[in-house]
Design a protein around this motif. Structure first.
Motif, PDB file in Angstrom:
ATOM      1  N   TYR A 147      -4.480  -6.966  75.488  1.00 49.16           N
ATOM      2  CA  TYR A 147      -3.171  -7.561  75.771  1.00 49.16           C
ATOM      3  C   TYR A 147      -2.256  -7.545  74.538  1.00 49.16           C
ATOM      4  O   TYR A 147      -1.037  -7.461  74.660  1.00 49.16           O
ATOM      5  CB  TYR A 147      -3.344  -9.000  76.271  1.00 49.16           C
ATOM      6  CG  TYR A 147      -2.060  -9.600  76.806  1.00 49.16           C
ATOM      7  CD1 TYR A 147      -1.650  -9.321  78.112  1.00 49.16           C
ATOM      8  CD2 TYR A 147      -1.261 -10.418  76.005  1.00 49.16           C
ATOM      9  CE1 TYR A 147      -0.469  -9.844  78.608  1.00 49.16           C
ATOM     10  CE2 TYR A 147      -0.074 -10.945  76.497  1.00 49.16           C
ATOM     11  CZ  TYR A 147       0.315 -10.651  77.800  1.00 49.16           C
ATOM     12  OH  TYR A 147       1.497 -11.161  78.281  1.00 49.16           O
ATOM     13  N   THR A 148      -2.866  -7.585  73.360  1.00 44.92           N
ATOM     14  CA  THR A 148      -2.062  -7.575  72.126  1.00 44.92           C
ATOM     15  C   THR A 148      -1.306  -6.247  71.949  1.00 44.92           C
ATOM     16  O   THR A 148      -0.354  -6.179  71.153  1.00 44.92           O
ATOM     17  CB  THR A 148      -2.975  -7.792  70.902  1.00 44.92           C
ATOM     18  OG1 THR A 148      -4.079  -6.867  70.969  1.00 44.92           O
ATOM     19  CG2 THR A 148      -3.503  -9.217  70.872  1.00 44.92           C
ATOM     20  N   ASP A 149      -1.710  -5.205  72.671  1.00 41.99           N
ATOM     21  CA  ASP A 149      -1.052  -3.893  72.569  1.00 41.99           C
ATOM     22  C   ASP A 149      -0.062  -3.633  73.705  1.00 41.99           C
ATOM     23  O   ASP A 149       0.438  -2.516  73.855  1.00 41.99           O
ATOM     24  CB  ASP A 149      -2.103  -2.768  72.560  1.00 41.99           C
ATOM     25  CG  ASP A 149      -2.979  -2.806  71.317  1.00 41.99           C
ATOM     26  OD1 ASP A 149      -2.414  -2.997  70.220  1.00 41.99           O
ATOM     27  OD2 ASP A 149      -4.215  -2.644  71.442  1.00 41.99           O
ATOM     28  N   ILE A 150       0.223  -4.656  74.492  1.00 37.04           N
ATOM     29  CA  ILE A 150       1.025  -4.449  75.699  1.00 37.04           C
ATOM     30  C   ILE A 150       2.440  -3.948  75.394  1.00 37.04           C
ATOM     31  O   ILE A 150       2.989  -3.125  76.126  1.00 37.04           O
ATOM     32  CB  ILE A 150       1.078  -5.733  76.571  1.00 37.04           C
ATOM     33  CG1 ILE A 150       1.677  -5.398  77.951  1.00 37.04           C
ATOM     34  CG2 ILE A 150       1.852  -6.832  75.864  1.00 37.04           C
ATOM     35  CD1 ILE A 150       1.543  -6.521  78.951  1.00 37.04           C
ATOM     36  N   ASN A 151       3.020  -4.415  74.294  1.00 35.56           N
ATOM     37  CA  ASN A 151       4.403  -4.030  74.007  1.00 35.56           C
ATOM     38  C   ASN A 151       4.554  -2.526  73.775  1.00 35.56           C
ATOM     39  O   ASN A 151       5.486  -1.890  74.280  1.00 35.56           O
ATOM     40  CB  ASN A 151       4.933  -4.806  72.795  1.00 35.56           C
ATOM     41  CG  ASN A 151       5.209  -6.265  73.133  1.00 35.56           C
ATOM     42  OD1 ASN A 151       5.380  -6.616  74.303  1.00 35.56           O
ATOM     43  ND2 ASN A 151       5.229  -7.116  72.120  1.00 35.56           N
ATOM     44  N   LYS A 152       3.646  -1.943  73.012  1.00 30.61           N
ATOM     45  CA  LYS A 152       3.776  -0.516  72.726  1.00 30.61           C
ATOM     46  C   LYS A 152       3.478   0.345  73.957  1.00 30.61           C
ATOM     47  O   LYS A 152       4.059   1.414  74.123  1.00 30.61           O
ATOM     48  CB  LYS A 152       2.892  -0.105  71.546  1.00 30.61           C
ATOM     49  CG  LYS A 152       1.418  -0.390  71.679  1.00 30.61           C
ATOM     50  CD  LYS A 152       0.696  -0.048  70.364  1.00 30.61           C
ATOM     51  CE  LYS A 152      -0.798  -0.301  70.439  1.00 30.61           C
ATOM     52  NZ  LYS A 152      -1.479  -0.035  69.139  1.00 30.61           N
ATOM     53  N   ASN A 172      -7.967  -8.106  78.727  1.00 34.64           N
ATOM     54  CA  ASN A 172      -8.102  -6.648  78.720  1.00 34.64           C
ATOM     55  C   ASN A 172      -7.257  -6.093  79.866  1.00 34.64           C
ATOM     56  O   ASN A 172      -7.491  -6.419  81.031  1.00 34.64           O
ATOM     57  CB  ASN A 172      -9.567  -6.233  78.888  1.00 34.64           C
ATOM     58  CG  ASN A 172     -10.413  -6.691  77.712  1.00 34.64           C
ATOM     59  OD1 ASN A 172     -10.063  -6.435  76.557  1.00 34.64           O
ATOM     60  ND2 ASN A 172     -11.512  -7.379  77.992  1.00 34.64           N
ATOM     61  N   CYS A 173      -6.298  -5.269  79.526  1.00 33.79           N
ATOM     62  CA  CYS A 173      -5.320  -4.822  80.515  1.00 33.79           C
ATOM     63  C   CYS A 173      -5.636  -3.415  81.036  1.00 33.79           C
ATOM     64  O   CYS A 173      -6.220  -2.587  80.323  1.00 33.79           O
ATOM     65  CB  CYS A 173      -3.916  -4.809  79.908  1.00 33.79           C
ATOM     66  SG  CYS A 173      -3.387  -6.412  79.275  1.00 33.79           S
ATOM     67  N   GLU A 174      -5.233  -3.172  82.269  1.00 32.56           N
ATOM     68  CA  GLU A 174      -5.334  -1.842  82.860  1.00 32.56           C
ATOM     69  C   GLU A 174      -4.056  -1.568  83.648  1.00 32.56           C
ATOM     70  O   GLU A 174      -3.617  -2.403  84.437  1.00 32.56           O
ATOM     71  CB  GLU A 174      -6.542  -1.739  83.800  1.00 32.56           C
ATOM     72  CG  GLU A 174      -7.884  -1.766  83.082  1.00 32.56           C
ATOM     73  CD  GLU A 174      -9.044  -1.573  84.046  1.00 32.56           C
ATOM     74  OE1 GLU A 174      -8.827  -1.701  85.280  1.00 32.56           O
ATOM     75  OE2 GLU A 174     -10.164  -1.296  83.589  1.00 32.56           O
ATOM     76  N   ILE A 175      -3.459  -0.428  83.409  1.00 33.52           N
ATOM     77  CA  ILE A 175      -2.280  -0.011  84.152  1.00 33.52           C
ATOM     78  C   ILE A 175      -2.519   1.404  84.671  1.00 33.52           C
ATOM     79  O   ILE A 175      -2.940   2.288  83.921  1.00 33.52           O
ATOM     80  CB  ILE A 175      -1.004  -0.034  83.271  1.00 33.52           C
ATOM     81  CG1 ILE A 175      -0.685  -1.462  82.839  1.00 33.52           C
ATOM     82  CG2 ILE A 175       0.181   0.565  84.026  1.00 33.52           C
ATOM     83  CD1 ILE A 175       0.548  -1.577  81.942  1.00 33.52           C
ATOM     84  N   THR A 176      -2.282   1.588  85.954  1.00 38.02           N
ATOM     85  CA  THR A 176      -2.407   2.918  86.557  1.00 38.02           C
ATOM     86  C   THR A 176      -1.015   3.494  86.749  1.00 38.02           C
ATOM     87  O   THR A 176      -0.136   2.832  87.315  1.00 38.02           O
ATOM     88  CB  THR A 176      -3.123   2.838  87.919  1.00 38.02           C
ATOM     89  OG1 THR A 176      -4.382   2.173  87.748  1.00 38.02           O
ATOM     90  CG2 THR A 176      -3.366   4.231  88.481  1.00 38.02           C
ATOM     91  N   ASP A 192      -2.572   8.717  74.268  1.00 38.07           N
ATOM     92  CA  ASP A 192      -3.798   9.043  73.541  1.00 38.07           C
ATOM     93  C   ASP A 192      -3.606   8.863  72.036  1.00 38.07           C
ATOM     94  O   ASP A 192      -4.566   8.632  71.299  1.00 38.07           O
ATOM     95  CB  ASP A 192      -4.204  10.492  73.851  1.00 38.07           C
ATOM     96  CG  ASP A 192      -5.625  10.805  73.411  1.00 38.07           C
ATOM     97  OD1 ASP A 192      -6.521   9.982  73.695  1.00 38.07           O
ATOM     98  OD2 ASP A 192      -5.830  11.865  72.780  1.00 38.07           O
ATOM     99  N   GLY A 193      -2.366   8.968  71.594  1.00 34.35           N
ATOM    100  CA  GLY A 193      -2.075   8.816  70.171  1.00 34.35           C
ATOM    101  C   GLY A 193      -1.897   7.378  69.722  1.00 34.35           C
ATOM    102  O   GLY A 193      -1.717   7.123  68.531  1.00 34.35           O
ATOM    103  N   LEU A 194      -1.939   6.444  70.658  1.00 40.74           N
ATOM    104  CA  LEU A 194      -1.777   5.028  70.307  1.00 40.74           C
ATOM    105  C   LEU A 194      -3.125   4.418  69.934  1.00 40.74           C
ATOM    106  O   LEU A 194      -4.084   4.492  70.703  1.00 40.74           O
ATOM    107  CB  LEU A 194      -1.180   4.244  71.481  1.00 40.74           C
ATOM    108  CG  LEU A 194       0.266   4.550  71.876  1.00 40.74           C
ATOM    109  CD1 LEU A 194       0.662   3.692  73.065  1.00 40.74           C
ATOM    110  CD2 LEU A 194       1.219   4.313  70.709  1.00 40.74           C
ATOM    111  N   TYR A 195      -3.179   3.792  68.784  1.00 38.37           N
ATOM    112  CA  TYR A 195      -4.421   3.143  68.345  1.00 38.37           C
ATOM    113  C   TYR A 195      -4.771   1.981  69.293  1.00 38.37           C
ATOM    114  O   TYR A 195      -3.927   1.164  69.637  1.00 38.37           O
ATOM    115  CB  TYR A 195      -4.260   2.622  66.914  1.00 38.37           C
ATOM    116  CG  TYR A 195      -5.501   1.940  66.379  1.00 38.37           C
ATOM    117  CD1 TYR A 195      -6.584   2.689  65.933  1.00 38.37           C
ATOM    118  CD2 TYR A 195      -5.585   0.551  66.352  1.00 38.37           C
ATOM    119  CE1 TYR A 195      -7.729   2.069  65.450  1.00 38.37           C
ATOM    120  CE2 TYR A 195      -6.729  -0.089  65.874  1.00 38.37           C
ATOM    121  CZ  TYR A 195      -7.800   0.687  65.431  1.00 38.37           C
ATOM    122  OH  TYR A 195      -8.936   0.068  64.972  1.00 38.37           O
ATOM    123  N   GLY A 196      -6.025   1.947  69.716  1.00 39.68           N
ATOM    124  CA  GLY A 196      -6.490   0.862  70.578  1.00 39.68           C
ATOM    125  C   GLY A 196      -6.195   1.060  72.054  1.00 39.68           C
ATOM    126  O   GLY A 196      -6.520   0.199  72.872  1.00 39.68           O
TER     127      GLY A 196
END
Length: 208
Positions: A147-152, A172-176, A192-196
């Motif tokens: 969830y901490t990576d949701i903004n990017k 833990n987030c999932e987006i389709t 794929d280039g985003l860390y985490g």
């Protein structure tokens, strides 16, 4: 090189067409299909409806890049019925379609050349009565992240105007997401280039 991500098909069956020659009647039918079970069902129904007919010849094509096709002369001379029907499917550039031509014999033999012309003409008339539409091939991806990576993640979705078809926004987030095939590699590489952040293809390319 741009990937091809469109194809042509039908979504509704038009009214049947009738082609007559030397007392023989040829009825043409078109159906949108996606699997062989549906094809079998249409053929069985037509054989019940036209139980007094002599032949139920057909051709079909399924798929986009990897296409499956088949044609049947159903008792007519070899390649005098099914192949001419299939060649019209190719000529019109359509897929996920079944064309059936039902023949009532009129007592006068047409000869192989006459049969080829009759089945070709009936299939052509049938396709001319179809509303042929263009559909898009889509690729579906599952994006997993904390969830901490949701903004990017959401920033890319918004910037690229991506279609979200399902989401679970918890610890833990999932987006389709659904992406046009021609854009799929670009979108995959962005996430794929985003860390985490993990991205994976969910299934085979589908349609929209």
């Amino acid at each position: 090189m741009t990937q091809k991500d469109v194809y042509h098909t039908i979504t509704v069956s038009p009214a049947p067409v009738l082609f007559k020659v030397k007392n023989s009647k040829f009825f043409g039918y078109a159906y949108p299909v996606s699997n062989e079970a549906t094809i079998k069902s249409h053929l069985e129904r037509l054989k019940e409806e036209h139980h007094k007919a002599r032949h139920w010849c057909y051709a079909y094509q399924i798929g986009n890049e990897d296409q499956t096709f088949r044609f049947s002369d159903d008792g007519e001379p070899n390649n005098s019925a099914g192949l001419p029907i299939y060649r019209q499917i190719q000529s019109f550039g359509v897929t996920n379609i079944l064309i059936v031509v039902v023949r009532y014999f009129g007592g006068i033999k047409l000869g192989v050349g006459g049969l080829i012309n009759a089945y070709k003409s009936t299939a052509q008339l049938t396709l001319e009565h179809c509303q042929i539409i263009t559909k898009t091939i889509q690729t579906t991806y599952l994006i997993s992240f904390a969830y901490t990576d949701i903004n990017k993640v959401m920033r890319i979705i918004k910037e690229k105007n991506l279609e979200v078809i399902n989401q679970k926004l918890e610890l833990n987030c999932e987006i389709t997401i659904s992406v046009r095939k021609k854009d799929s590699n670009m979108v995959f590489n962005l996430f794929d280039g985003l860390y985490g952040v993990q991205i994976k293809k969910l299934n085979s390319d589908n349609i929209q």
